[in-house]
Enzyme design. Sequence first.
Site: not given
Ligand code: AMP
Length: 276
Positions: A131, A221
Amino acid sequence: MNSNLANIINNSKSLQLLNAYESESDEDEKLSTSSTKRALNDLPDDIPVKRNKLEKLPLPSFVIETEKIREYEDDPSLHGGRIRNFPHERGNWATYIYLPYKGNEYFSQLVDGVADICLPITKLEIVNDFHISLTKTVILKYHWIESFVSTVRTKLNANCLKRFQLFFNSMEVYTNEEKTRTFLGLNINSGYDQLCDAVQIFNECLKEFKLNSFYEDPSFHISILWCVGDKKNELNGILHEINNFVTNFMDKNSDTDWTIEVNHFICKTGNKQFIF
Ligand code: AMP
């Protein structure tokens, strides 16, 4: 204590536990099976169960105590070694809004290939549900859910976001804010402005509920792999190699549709999902 009486008291505790469990269920269903009704009717008069309306009893004190213990004794081995970022508490629902991505056979091969490259550093787990996060994970109280979801729906309707497409082409290493987990994510390299528009709408909703906004400099991402602990430096050391592999793999399979169609958002709160 004679054994009949002991059985009756045990049954009564089980029924109270059943009631306590059901009071947490989403649908707030009433006890209704005929066997449960029969069991209730079989209890002696001095056992405090309301038979006619089958109403729920107040949460028994021994259950409340068990819940309190559970809040403090988190066992990371039960969830892949992950450490909770917030304590599990009755009535707190972990909530976030995201774009789902199903992937395909080639996407799975890409993920496996990246995991293999990382093996000399660490064994990475494959993320369960691909996601793109558009909010941080925040905590909603159970009784806020309906109102939060309706706020999101109203604001999205008022802003009329158009459908759009996203692409990814490189990888980046992320850690969560507490640096207890590391992620390898595929960077979204298009549609940044549209994603920021959506984030702004969600941020407004979060603000109304006094909840944290998304990152000020969002890096959109799809996390594909993760591990416990902070492995950012080590993985950054081989990021060049990983990105070469990703570029070559996508070039070699250029017939594959690597685009992500954005036509709905999902809000996940606890075990509920709302689609916008
Ligand atoms: P997710 O897969 O969306 O949970 O993202 C993985 C990790 O990326 C999360 O734990 C976020 O805290 C971290 N993350 C660190 N910096 C960023 C950023 N600038 N934008 C989005 N996610 C971030």
